[in-house]
Design an enzyme around this catalytic site. Structure first.
Site, mmCIF file in Angstrom:
data_model
loop_
_atom_site.group_PDB
_atom_site.id
_atom_site.type_symbol
_atom_site.label_atom_id
_atom_site.label_comp_id
_atom_site.label_asym_id
_atom_site.label_seq_id
_atom_site.Cartn_x
_atom_site.Cartn_y
_atom_site.Cartn_z
ATOM 1 N N SER A 122 0.830 -1.195 0.000
ATOM 2 C CA SER A 122 0.000 0.000 0.000
ATOM 3 C C SER A 122 0.875 1.260 0.000
ATOM 4 O O SER A 122 1.646 1.449 -0.925
ATOM 5 C CB SER A 122 -0.962 -0.053 1.198
ATOM 6 O OG SER A 122 -2.037 0.827 1.039
ATOM 7 N N HIS A 157 -7.343 -6.207 0.539
ATOM 8 C CA HIS A 157 -6.193 -5.316 0.599
ATOM 9 C C HIS A 157 -5.129 -5.821 1.569
ATOM 10 O O HIS A 157 -3.933 -5.646 1.346
ATOM 11 C CB HIS A 157 -6.661 -3.917 0.999
ATOM 12 C CG HIS A 157 -5.588 -2.880 0.928
ATOM 13 N ND1 HIS A 157 -4.858 -2.632 -0.224
ATOM 14 C CD2 HIS A 157 -5.110 -2.017 1.871
ATOM 15 C CE1 HIS A 157 -3.985 -1.657 0.009
ATOM 16 N NE2 HIS A 157 -4.123 -1.268 1.270
#
Length: 253
Positions: free
Chosen positions: A84, A233
């Protein structure tokens, strides 16, 4: 800036960077499965974990922090993994200092710009006055007024630490709040990074989309794109075995 990091294992150097609101500990489980073949550096990025706080908070600064770490550890080139926000730091580092990165792994993020979408989390964190807290449970109760998912609350509470007479945030919450747009900035370069790159997405995540493939091809032409099944994620927490297997296949090739 001298970053805090945890070092373990033996073999080829592999640096791992966490995402926003995270810390070096987030990838500890993955690292333990790589220690036989790699020297792991689990890094706290600036304004996170036990690394120093700074008013300057952007990807160029974070990439420079990483270069300083490599210099201090005597590492000419490394394998570099980032998740990320950490993935964007890793991309920036590879583009700024291509000779220092043998192979790059980007976990569930693309080079493009992302709209700010952390306002609720920031509201929740800023609603907590750590100096007035009597317990971690009290902090969680405040976060629960904004965030329904207990897992997210527990993740955020890892940033709460004991201090003199009470608690304190490890993260630099004021700077992160004021400069949150910096996290979403695009990573770009006229000169591509020519070494191998693995983009590892969560199959249930929308962070790496079909529209991102053109930018990935342009900036990172030697790329491989793999989606981890049954993962969102937080792919390293949701499917650690698949992530480890995918990493080993790429890094050992």
């Amino acid at each position: 800036m001298q970053l805090n990091f945890k070092k373990s294992g033996q073999g080829k150097p592999l640096i791992i960077l966490h995402g926003l609101f995270g810390s070096a500990d987030n990838w500890m489980g993955i690292a333990k499965n790589l220690e036989e073949d790699y020297t792991l550096y689990l890094v706290d990025q600036r304004n996170h974990g036990d690394s120093p706080h700074s008013e300057e908070w952007n990807y160029e600064a974070m990439a420079e922090d990483l270069r300083e770490l490599l210099d201090a550890e005597g590492l000419e080139s490394v394998y570099l993994l980032g998740h990320s926000m950490g993935g964007k730091t890793a991309m920036k580092m590879a583009l700024m200092y291509p000779k220092r990165v043998k192979k790059l792994v980007v976990a569930d993020i693309a080079p493009r710009a992302y709209p700010v979408h952390h306002q609720t989390i920031l509201k929740a964190l800023n609603a907590v006055d750590p100096e007035k807290l009597k317990s971690r449970k009290e902090a969680e109760d405040i976060l629960a007024q904004y965030i329904a998912e207990r897992g997210i609350r527990q993740f955020l509470l890892k940033n709460l630490t004991r201090s003199e007479g009470g608690f304190a945030w490890k993260i630099n919450l004021p700077v992160i709040t004021q400069q949150i747009e910096n996290v979403g900035e695009a990573i770009d370069s006229e000169k591509p990074f020519e070494n191998p790159v693995l983009f590892m997405g969560g199959a249930n995540s929308d962070y790496i989309q079909e529209k991102d493939k053109a930018d990935i091809e342009r900036i990172f032409p030697e790329n491989h794109l793999v989606y981890i099944k049954n993962a969102g994620h937080w792919l390293h927490a949701e499917q650690p075995d698949a992530v480890v297997a995918t990493l080993k296949a790429f890094l050992d090739a």
